[in-house]
Design an enzyme around this catalytic site. Structure first.
Site, PDB file in Angstrom:
ATOM      1  N   CYS A  57      14.745  78.828 120.081  1.00 42.41           N
ATOM      2  CA  CYS A  57      14.828  79.347 118.711  1.00 42.41           C
ATOM      3  C   CYS A  57      16.073  80.201 118.508  1.00 42.41           C
ATOM      4  O   CYS A  57      16.562  80.306 117.376  1.00 42.41           O
ATOM      5  CB  CYS A  57      13.546  80.083 118.359  1.00 42.41           C
ATOM      6  SG  CYS A  57      12.207  78.885 118.207  1.00 42.41           S
ATOM      7  N   CYS A  78       7.613  76.513 117.056  1.00 43.68           N
ATOM      8  CA  CYS A  78       7.656  77.968 116.953  1.00 43.68           C
ATOM      9  C   CYS A  78       7.763  78.386 115.483  1.00 43.68           C
ATOM     10  O   CYS A  78       8.134  77.591 114.621  1.00 43.68           O
ATOM     11  CB  CYS A  78       8.861  78.523 117.713  1.00 43.68           C
ATOM     12  SG  CYS A  78       8.712  78.460 119.497  1.00 43.68           S
ATOM     13  N   ASN A 121       4.044  79.776 113.686  1.00 46.74           N
ATOM     14  CA  ASN A 121       3.979  78.763 114.748  1.00 46.74           C
ATOM     15  C   ASN A 121       2.846  77.774 114.504  1.00 46.74           C
ATOM     16  O   ASN A 121       1.799  78.110 113.954  1.00 46.74           O
ATOM     17  CB  ASN A 121       3.873  79.406 116.136  1.00 46.74           C
ATOM     18  CG  ASN A 121       2.720  80.359 116.285  1.00 46.74           C
ATOM     19  OD1 ASN A 121       2.275  80.982 115.319  1.00 46.74           O
ATOM     20  ND2 ASN A 121       2.218  80.499 117.505  1.00 46.74           N
ATOM     21  N   VAL A 122       3.111  76.538 114.908  1.00 47.35           N
ATOM     22  CA  VAL A 122       2.149  75.444 114.739  1.00 47.35           C
ATOM     23  C   VAL A 122       2.056  74.722 116.081  1.00 47.35           C
ATOM     24  O   VAL A 122       3.001  74.045 116.492  1.00 47.35           O
ATOM     25  CB  VAL A 122       2.610  74.466 113.634  1.00 47.35           C
ATOM     26  CG1 VAL A 122       1.600  73.330 113.472  1.00 47.35           C
ATOM     27  CG2 VAL A 122       2.809  75.201 112.307  1.00 47.35           C
ATOM     28  N   GLU A 123       0.918  74.921 116.758  1.00 50.55           N
ATOM     29  CA  GLU A 123       0.774  74.337 118.101  1.00 50.55           C
ATOM     30  C   GLU A 123       0.245  72.911 118.027  1.00 50.55           C
ATOM     31  O   GLU A 123      -0.086  72.405 116.954  1.00 50.55           O
ATOM     32  CB  GLU A 123      -0.135  75.249 118.937  1.00 50.55           C
ATOM     33  CG  GLU A 123       0.501  76.621 119.109  1.00 50.55           C
ATOM     34  CD  GLU A 123      -0.231  77.539 120.062  1.00 50.55           C
ATOM     35  OE1 GLU A 123      -1.405  77.277 120.384  1.00 50.55           O
ATOM     36  OE2 GLU A 123       0.401  78.535 120.483  1.00 50.55           O
ATOM     37  N   GLU A 168      10.002  80.099 114.199  1.00 53.37           N
ATOM     38  CA  GLU A 168      11.390  79.971 113.743  1.00 53.37           C
ATOM     39  C   GLU A 168      11.693  78.534 113.326  1.00 53.37           C
ATOM     40  O   GLU A 168      12.519  78.311 112.432  1.00 53.37           O
ATOM     41  CB  GLU A 168      12.361  80.412 114.848  1.00 53.37           C
ATOM     42  CG  GLU A 168      12.211  81.855 115.285  1.00 53.37           C
ATOM     43  CD  GLU A 168      11.207  82.057 116.414  1.00 53.37           C
ATOM     44  OE1 GLU A 168      10.209  81.299 116.490  1.00 53.37           O
ATOM     45  OE2 GLU A 168      11.409  82.959 117.232  1.00 53.37           O
ATOM     46  N   CYS A 214      12.388  82.901 121.402  1.00 52.53           N
ATOM     47  CA  CYS A 214      12.556  82.128 122.644  1.00 52.53           C
ATOM     48  C   CYS A 214      13.953  81.504 122.663  1.00 52.53           C
ATOM     49  O   CYS A 214      14.685  81.528 121.669  1.00 52.53           O
ATOM     50  CB  CYS A 214      11.468  81.060 122.757  1.00 52.53           C
ATOM     51  SG  CYS A 214      11.738  79.614 121.706  1.00 52.53           S
TER      52      CYS A 214
HETATM   53  N1  THU Z   1       6.458  81.242 119.824  1.00 54.01           N
HETATM   54  C1  THU Z   1       7.114  81.325 118.641  1.00 54.01           C
HETATM   55  O1  THU Z   1       6.572  80.967 117.589  1.00 54.01           O
HETATM   56  N2  THU Z   1       8.383  81.785 118.639  1.00 54.01           N
HETATM   57  C2  THU Z   1       9.055  82.218 119.743  1.00 54.01           C
HETATM   58  O2  THU Z   1      10.227  82.541 119.649  1.00 54.01           O
HETATM   59  C3  THU Z   1       8.347  82.307 121.025  1.00 54.01           C
HETATM   60  C4  THU Z   1       7.033  81.644 121.089  1.00 54.01           C
HETATM   61  C5  THU Z   1       5.084  80.692 119.834  1.00 54.01           C
HETATM   62  C6  THU Z   1       4.983  79.317 120.424  1.00 54.01           C
HETATM   63  C7  THU Z   1       3.541  79.282 120.867  1.00 54.01           C
HETATM   64  O3  THU Z   1       2.742  78.850 119.777  1.00 54.01           O
HETATM   65  C8  THU Z   1       3.205  80.732 121.163  1.00 54.01           C
HETATM   66  O4  THU Z   1       4.243  81.514 120.590  1.00 54.01           O
HETATM   67  C9  THU Z   1       3.110  81.048 122.649  1.00 54.01           C
HETATM   68  O5  THU Z   1       4.255  80.641 123.316  1.00 54.01           O
END
Ligand code: THU
Length: 144
Positions: free
Chosen positions: A100, A64, A53-55, A66, A97
């Site tokens: 994804c 995410c 994940n890259v915020e 994925e 999520c």
């Molecule tokens: N996140 C994912 O990378 N994949 C998911 O399917 C659910 C959430 C990440 C997004 C965010 O950076 C962190 O989890 C908290 O939501």
């Protein structure tokens, strides 16, 4: 990266997928949620693809793990996903999520196997995203 021949779903290297997903969490950029997520999938051709994940400071723009995995898939020349493991920073599988699930559906369809943990049967994506809308619906629903 290497590839592996997988001739039946029982050959899926779940431990390898989990280990690569765990390693991918070390490349997460998650300064806001502090939730590290890594993902690793194997394609029907036996290639591994990974993501983390890259915020973003504009929270809603977060990518995410994925999303990153699907980009890796395209960058490697594409292919059909057979099985995927998504893990959080504690190393344990986590549920994808909603968005994804749709992203994974595009590249793996109903039969994509999603890791549910070492002692549990994997979950087919059809159970996580029943009645999914997919690429073939576009052709069926177009007005012209
Ligand atoms: N996140 C994912 O990378 N994949 C998911 O399917 C659910 C959430 C990440 C997004 C965010 O950076 C962190 O989890 C908290 O939501």
């Amino acid at each position: 990266m290497y590839s592996l021949t997988v001739s039946s779903p029982t050959d899926i290297p779940w431990n390898e997928l989990r280990e690569q997903a765990r390693h991918a969490t070390t490349t997460s950029y998650a300064p806001y949620s502090h939730v590290l997520v890594g993902a690793c999938a194997i394609t029907v051709d036996g290639s591994f693809v990974v993501g983390a994940n890259v915020e973003n400071a504009s929270y809603g723009l977060t990518l995410c793990a994925e999303c990153s995995l699907v980009s890796d898939l395209a960058r490697q020349g594409g292919g059909r996903l057979l099985a995927v493991s998504i893990v959080a920073g504690d190393g344990e599988p986590m549920a994808p999520c909603g968005r994804c699930r749709q992203l994974l559906f595009e590249h793996g369809g109903n039969d994509l196997l999603v890791d549910a943990g070492a002692d549990v049967e994997p979950t087919p994506l059809r159970e996580l995203l029943p009645g999914a809308f997919g690429p073939e619906d576009l052709g069926l629903r177009r007005s012209e």
